[in-house]
Scaffold this active site. Structure first.
Site, short mmCIF file in Angstrom:
data_model
loop_
_atom_site.label_atom_id
_atom_site.label_comp_id
_atom_site.label_asym_id
_atom_site.label_seq_id
_atom_site.Cartn_x
_atom_site.Cartn_y
_atom_site.Cartn_z
N ARG A 182 1.57 -1.17 11.16
CA ARG A 182 2.52 -1.24 12.26
C ARG A 182 2.69 -2.63 12.88
O ARG A 182 3.74 -2.93 13.43
CB ARG A 182 2.14 -0.20 13.32
CG ARG A 182 2.52 1.21 12.87
CD ARG A 182 1.79 2.30 13.63
NE ARG A 182 0.40 2.39 13.23
CZ ARG A 182 -0.44 3.34 13.64
NH1 ARG A 182 0.00 4.29 14.45
NH2 ARG A 182 -1.68 3.36 13.22
N ASP A 208 -12.86 14.87 -3.63
CA ASP A 208 -12.76 16.19 -4.25
C ASP A 208 -13.92 16.30 -5.23
O ASP A 208 -14.79 15.43 -5.26
CB ASP A 208 -11.39 16.32 -4.95
CG ASP A 208 -10.91 17.75 -5.04
OD1 ASP A 208 -11.74 18.65 -5.33
OD2 ASP A 208 -9.71 18.00 -4.84
N ASP A 244 -3.44 4.28 -1.87
CA ASP A 244 -4.41 4.69 -0.84
C ASP A 244 -4.34 6.20 -0.64
O ASP A 244 -3.81 6.68 0.35
CB ASP A 244 -4.09 3.95 0.46
CG ASP A 244 -5.12 4.22 1.55
OD1 ASP A 244 -6.26 4.58 1.22
OD2 ASP A 244 -4.75 4.08 2.74
N LYS A 304 -7.16 8.03 -0.77
CA LYS A 304 -8.46 8.42 -0.19
C LYS A 304 -8.99 9.67 -0.87
O LYS A 304 -9.24 10.71 -0.25
CB LYS A 304 -8.34 8.64 1.31
CG LYS A 304 -7.93 7.38 2.07
CD LYS A 304 -8.04 7.59 3.56
CE LYS A 304 -7.64 6.34 4.32
NZ LYS A 304 -6.20 6.01 4.19
N LYS A 322 0.86 -1.20 0.00
CA LYS A 322 0.00 0.00 0.00
C LYS A 322 0.88 1.24 0.00
O LYS A 322 1.74 1.40 0.88
CB LYS A 322 -0.89 0.01 1.24
CG LYS A 322 -1.82 1.20 1.29
CD LYS A 322 -2.76 1.09 2.48
CE LYS A 322 -2.25 1.79 3.71
NZ LYS A 322 -2.35 3.26 3.66
N THR A 330 -11.20 3.77 10.29
CA THR A 330 -11.09 2.87 11.45
C THR A 330 -10.51 3.58 12.68
O THR A 330 -10.44 2.99 13.74
CB THR A 330 -10.23 1.65 11.10
OG1 THR A 330 -9.08 2.08 10.38
CG2 THR A 330 -11.00 0.66 10.27
O1 C5P Z 1 -0.22 0.85 11.14
P1 C5P Z 1 -1.65 0.51 10.82
O2 C5P Z 1 -1.89 -0.99 10.68
O3 C5P Z 1 -2.62 1.18 11.75
O4 C5P Z 1 -1.86 1.13 9.38
C1 C5P Z 1 -3.09 1.15 8.75
C2 C5P Z 1 -2.94 1.74 7.40
O5 C5P Z 1 -4.21 1.68 6.77
C3 C5P Z 1 -2.52 3.21 7.39
O6 C5P Z 1 -1.68 3.38 6.24
C4 C5P Z 1 -3.80 3.98 7.21
O7 C5P Z 1 -3.64 5.16 6.46
C5 C5P Z 1 -4.64 2.97 6.41
N1 C5P Z 1 -6.08 3.11 6.54
C6 C5P Z 1 -6.75 3.11 7.77
N2 C5P Z 1 -8.11 3.28 7.83
C7 C5P Z 1 -8.81 3.41 6.70
C8 C5P Z 1 -8.15 3.37 5.46
C9 C5P Z 1 -6.78 3.21 5.42
O8 C5P Z 1 -6.12 2.94 8.79
N3 C5P Z 1 -10.12 3.52 6.75
#
Ligand code: C5P
Length: 255
Positions: free
Chosen positions: A227, A80, A75, A77, A48, A134
């Protein structure tokens, strides 16, 4: 295009789902750090590229990943006016992105302009609409929309149906909203879930987290692992642990 989707009362998603595919979030400040991480993850093939890396390095990161035979979830998002989003989707298509995210809250015209931008294109990216981030809890959501007592699950399901009816191929949502989303759309409507944590991990800024085993059990199509894989000392081991859980019949927590 998935217009006029029937609502379904009872869905046994588990019966028809395949295993989730893991997408590793390259949330790194620059290309060097991102490709260091790619090298440390020899088993990973889907990455991603999000706002941090894309803002720092631009489309070359995507071109390089694609040149290395990887699949890419771009990603950004998008949210616009329709013309601008359609242009961005066309650019992402030229880059070879496999999945592109946009906000369902951008409205029907925006979603349809994005879908039109890939209509008839050979090998188009899948358009996945973000329902509710999330990182938001019900209080945040209610404050943002200025309405009291909004239910995250209802809101995610409503936005998923909206996105499906306006040309999106799937939605980005938490694992916890899978059942209501499938009821509001259809049993095999694709879901991509971030907020994935291994048992014992910190939740960080995510609120609605779930484990890879939860995702497998609920028939999630793609999980984004950030992470949980990238923050530890041994990303390859963490990735393999997740891959084993995803491949296991019952989505075992151990392994
Ligand atoms: O580190 P972590 O597992 O929290 O990363 C989640 C990734 O998913 C981040 O890059 C974040 O931008 C992305 N994301 C998210 N929630 C969403 C869409 C994408 O956390 N609804």
């Amino acid at each position: 295009m998935h217009s006029g989707l029937p609502a379904q009362d009872a869905i046994d998603a588990r019966a028809i789902r395949t295993r989730p595919v893991a997408i590793v979030a390259l949330d790194r400040p620059d290309a060097r750090a991102a490709f260091d991480l790619v090298e440390r993850l020899p088993d990973a093939t889907f990455f991603k590229v999000g706002l941090q890396l894309f803002t720092a390095e631009g489309p070359d990161v995507v071109r390089r990943l694609k040149g290395d035979g990887m699949r890419v979830f771009l990603d950004l998002k998008l949210h616009d006016i329709p013309n601008t989003v359609a242009g961005a989707v066309r650019s992402a298509t030229e880059l070879g992105a496999d999945i592109v995210s946009l906000h369902a809250a951008g409205g029907a015209a925006m979603l349809e302009a994005a879908a039109d931008a890939v209509a008839g294109v050979a090998d188009p990216p899948l358009l996945f609409a973000v329902t509710v981030l999330t990182s938001l809890n019900p209080t945040d959501l209610s404050a943002t929309w200025g309405r009291s007592s909004l239910s995250l699950r209802d809101e995610a399901a409503r936005l998923a149906r909206f996105a499906a009816n306006h040309g999106c191929d799937g939605v980005v949502a938490s694992v916890h909203e899978a059942d209501p989303i499938r009821r509001a759309t259809r049993a095999d409507f694709p879901i991509l879930a971030p907020g994935i944590r291994l048992p014992g991990d910190q939740t960080d800024d995510q609120v609605r987290v779930a484990t890879p085993a939860d995702a497998a059990r609920l028939g999630i199509d793609f999980i984004v692992v950030g992470r949980s894989v990238t923050a530890g000392a041994d990303p390859a081991a963490a990735y393999q642990r997740i891959a084993r859980v995803l491949a296991a019949d019952e989505g075992s927590e151990n392994g």
